[in-house]
Design a protein around this motif. Structure first.
Motif, short mmCIF file in Angstrom:
data_model
loop_
_atom_site.label_atom_id
_atom_site.label_comp_id
_atom_site.label_asym_id
_atom_site.label_seq_id
_atom_site.Cartn_x
_atom_site.Cartn_y
_atom_site.Cartn_z
N ALA A 32 -0.93 -8.75 0.04
CA ALA A 32 -1.96 -7.86 -0.84
C ALA A 32 -2.30 -7.05 -0.19
O ALA A 32 -1.95 -6.10 0.77
CB ALA A 32 -3.11 -8.95 -0.18
N SER A 34 -4.56 -2.34 0.20
CA SER A 34 -6.20 -2.19 0.42
C SER A 34 -6.02 -1.04 -0.17
O SER A 34 -4.85 -0.39 -0.01
CB SER A 34 -6.08 -2.52 1.77
OG SER A 34 -7.55 -1.61 2.04
N ALA A 44 -0.06 -2.04 2.02
CA ALA A 44 0.77 -3.11 2.02
C ALA A 44 1.64 -3.63 2.97
O ALA A 44 2.23 -2.48 4.02
CB ALA A 44 0.75 -3.65 1.00
N GLY A 382 -2.67 -11.36 -5.71
CA GLY A 382 -3.85 -9.90 -4.44
C GLY A 382 -4.26 -8.94 -5.45
O GLY A 382 -3.28 -8.87 -6.41
N ASP A 384 -7.14 -4.88 -5.37
CA ASP A 384 -7.75 -4.41 -4.46
C ASP A 384 -8.81 -3.40 -5.62
O ASP A 384 -7.53 -2.95 -6.51
CB ASP A 384 -7.72 -3.93 -3.44
CG ASP A 384 -9.36 -3.23 -2.44
OD1 ASP A 384 -9.98 -2.98 -3.11
OD2 ASP A 384 -9.03 -2.31 -1.73
N THR A 392 -2.87 -4.38 -8.47
CA THR A 392 -2.53 -5.39 -8.80
C THR A 392 -0.93 -6.12 -8.02
O THR A 392 -0.09 -5.28 -7.95
CB THR A 392 -2.79 -6.40 -9.56
OG1 THR A 392 -1.15 -5.66 -10.13
CG2 THR A 392 -3.82 -6.31 -10.14
N LEU A 393 -1.24 -7.11 -7.31
CA LEU A 393 0.50 -8.56 -7.08
C LEU A 393 0.65 -9.32 -7.40
O LEU A 393 -0.33 -9.45 -7.41
CB LEU A 393 -0.39 -8.13 -5.00
CG LEU A 393 1.45 -9.11 -4.85
CD1 LEU A 393 2.42 -8.20 -4.21
CD2 LEU A 393 0.56 -9.42 -3.40
#
Length: 712
Positions: A32, A34, A44, A382, A384, A392-393
């Motif tokens: 995920a 940040s 990540a 995930g 942020d 996005t992941l």
């Protein structure tokens, strides 16, 4: 970063080949993201595996959301993870990325995971604190000069020296027993730290390269985080840095099904005030609004039913304290998944939620009480957001996880291409979403993944038939669909020549609460009808080979193939594969989730054995008739390995062909590359071994099932 079109990839790799287990383990796995405070960069983890060395390594990578190649940060360990970017600079505070790792630095090797900091513009990481009991689940204080993290401590001891002494004594002990009086003492694959509880700690940073000072925020009190899975979503720090909100279990005895409440501590005085507590509700994942005047969290009405979804709740702060909390998504029939993320203006929250076997990123407008999809899956894992930039992941049934940046007014931008070259050389099968009529006349979703060389026209001319392989999901309250799985990968199964079916039977998540709850107190009944309806629908296809129909499953899916073996006539399926299946619901009381048994089955076994046995495969063992490969790991505490061994022994005692794979070093999942390769080799060999030598050109008359008589 532009993505290559399918045509471009095809020209670059004219000779594509089916995916193998080695290919699956060569794929690098992203964690995920940040984001930096300005939204310009993301960090990540990237994990890679070695089949030869049977190991994995994780490193931190930086990604520009504005364009440019990713950059790996310096690494000297093999398990760098959980990165968190520091907040916006305040009074000259430098920018750092915090992460946890086990490293060797300045002559000291970490025995427990520790908290490290690294500058995003280069340089080596440094150990920010030395905590004898370890550091995990990190959140930054808004000022950027301190962090809050979790560490498991001996609650009766005071001071870091006392904790370090106790940890040293524990590490050097000669006894091996785990001794406890607790109701919750192990979870999935590990025992909870013996005699310890999870506390929040505050780390005040020292100068770069130096260790800081650590204070146990809960020391000398009865406060603690919940014990089963305390993590970064279990707490939050207020925007002004004065408070920390956290989820806790108010019950004197901490049970696996304990209902959490939300409290808030003022960091200066360590005064704690309960924000939201109700005996009938389970609260979790607190998150402060940007102005700190509201707190969002998830709320599940467990007093009504144990299957109730996690909904979005909000509580406001006034001049005298916190007001009454309110569930704001009560009319929205979806389960809310953490993390929760407030929009900058406080008007809405972002979170992930499933919908018909896909996971989307949703925006929930608080004024209108309305949810809308922001980024559609596939399967989001995930996200942020910072300064208007969203990262996005997400993966899908056609590719592993990828990172994308979503800037206002611009199309999504791919941030990396780690696995593109590997994937471009692989021939993947077509993925199809179908809807069939299942139990109770309800519409049920079924996903199909076809072999890469599948051609229905050949079957229409009577020249070729394809075998059917059910991959029955666990849970039961989960759902397979448009996602990439590293243990039950449908593309890998299809590459062996099978048409792979995933039926989202009654009980699956993402189709509303009524559908999810419909199997409660009658496990096996509706699910069996749904899987059988899927088989019936597929056997009507001209390409289907009725002589080669197989069913496999893990966890609850393993329970289902056990259940099918005792309830269906011989020949319906050529063979089963049962991974970590639940055989005996009385014996299953040794698991780590025993507190839910009566809620799920309708009774404690000592009060109504007949009701429990009605839903237990072992009580229907007289009907076993189909060859089965049984797989189990000794470190599986969710479904203890005695379940698989008892099933295997029963098959052998009755003369039903069976084979056992028992892993002494694996848990509920097979996580080591070499063990995974063995798992797949045995899996595919078992299916091939039980297929007829010559598949018929046409379906035999008995290809469709007869009416199933449910025993018991």
């Amino acid at each position: 970063m532009a993505e290559k079109s399918p045509e471009t990839r095809s020209k670059a790799h004219p000779k594509r080949r089916p995916i193998t287990i080695e290919d699956l383990w060569r794929i690098e796995r992203l964690g995920a993201p940040s984001l930096s405070p300005d939204g310009a960069q993301a960090v990540a983890t990237l994990t890679s595996y070695s089949m030869d060395e049977n190991t994995s390594r994780s490193a931190l990578w930086l990604f520009s959301t504005l364009g440019g190649a990713p950059r790996r940060l310096p690494a000297c360990g093999d398990k760098d993870g959980a990165p968190q970017w520091s907040p916006a600079h305040e009074r000259g505070a430098p920018s750092w990325i915090a992460f946890t790792a086990r490293r060797e630095q300045q002559g000291t090797k970490d025995r427990q995971a520790q908290l490290y900091l690294i500058a995003p513009d280069g340089g080596e990481a440094w150990r920010a604190a030395e905590v004898a009991t370890g550091s995990e689940a990190v959140r930054w204080h808004p000022g950027g000069r301190s962090l809050v993290f979790v560490s498991w401590v001996w609650p009766g001891l005071k001071g870091a020296k006392a904790q370090a002494k106790a940890q040293k004594a524990f590490d050097e002990r000669k006894e091996t027993a785990y001794v406890t009086s607790e109701a919750t003492y192990r979870h999935w694959d590990h025992h909870l730290p013996m005699g310890r509880v999870p506390h929040l700690h505050l780390l005040t940073l020292g100068a770069p390269g130096e260790t800081g000072t650590v204070r146990d925020l809960f020391e000398g009190t009865d406060w603690e985080l919940e014990r089963r899975e305390p993590g970064v979503n279990s707490f939050d720090v207020s925007p002004d840095g004065r408070f920390v909100a956290f989820a806790f279990d108010p019950a004197p005895e901490k049970r696996p099904d304990g209902r959490l409440a939300i409290a808030e501590m003022e960091l200066r005085t360590r005064t704690v005030r309960v924000v939201a507590q109700d005996a009938g509700w389970h609260f979790d994942t607190p998150r402060y609004s940007p102005d700190g005047r509201r707190l969002a969290f998830t709320a599940s009405h467990q007093g009504r039913k144990h299957t109730m979804p996690s909904q979005l709740a909000v509580v406001g702060r006034d001049g005298t304290g916190w007001s009454a909390w309110e569930v704001v998504s009560a009319e929205w029939d979806h389960a809310v998944h953490a993390p929760l993320h407030w929009e900058d203006d406080g008007s809405a929250l972002l979170f992930m939620a499933e919908d018909k076997a896909r996971t989307h990123l949703w925006r929930f407008d608080l004024a209108e009480r309305r949810a809308e999809v922001v980024v559609a899956g596939g399967w989001l894992g995930g996200f942020d957001k910072a300064a208007g930039t969203l990262v996005t992941l997400a993966d899908s049934a056609q590719h592993p996880a990828r990172l994308h940046a979503h800037l206002p007014g611009q199309p999504a931008r791919r941030l990396e291409t780690f696995n593109d070259e590997r994937m471009a050389g692989l021939a993947l099968g077509r993925v199809e979403e179908r809807w069939i009529t299942g139990a109770q006349g309800d519409t049920v979703q079924m996903w199909l993944v076809y072999p890469p060389d599948f051609d229905a026209a050949k079957a229409g001319k009577g020249r070729q038939r394809w075998p059917i392989l059910h991959s029955i999901h666990g849970g039961p309250h989960t759902c397979p669909g448009d996602n990439w799985h590293y243990r039950w990968n449908t593309q890998l199964f299809a590459a062996q020549g099978y048409v792979v079916a995933n039926v989202n039977y009654h009980g699956s998540s993402g189709f509303g609460h009524a559908f999810l709850d419909s199997i409660t107190h009658r496990w096996g009944e509706l699910e069996l009808q749904d899987v059988e309806a899927g088989t019936d629908a597929l056997l009507k296809e001209p390409w289907a080979d009725p002589e080669r129909v197989f069913a496999t499953g893990g966890s609850y899916g393993g329970y289902m193939v056990m259940w099918m073996n005792g309830h269906l006539p011989a020949g319906r399926y050529r063979a089963y594969v049962c991974h970590a299946g639940c055989w005996d619901w009385v014996g299953m009381f040794a698991d780590d989730a025993w507190a839910w048994h009566a809620k799920e089955l309708g009774a404690w076994y000592w009060n109504d054995m007949a009701r429990v046995h009605k839903q237990s495969p072992h009580a229907h063992a007289a009907g076993l008739n189909t060859p089965t490969l049984v797989i189990h790991g000794a470190l599986d505490y969710r479904v203890p390995d005695a379940q698989g061994l008892a099933y295997y022994n029963t098959l052998k005692a009755q003369g039903v062909p069976a084979r056992l794979i028992w892993f002494p070093d694996e848990n509920h999942w097979i996580l080591k590359p070499r063990n995974s390769r063995l798992w797949h080799a045995e899996f595919f060999d078992w299916l091939r071994r039980h297929a007829p030598a010559h598949a018929p050109a046409k379906p035999r008359a008995g290809g469709r099932r007869k009416a199933v008589k449910t025993k018991g």
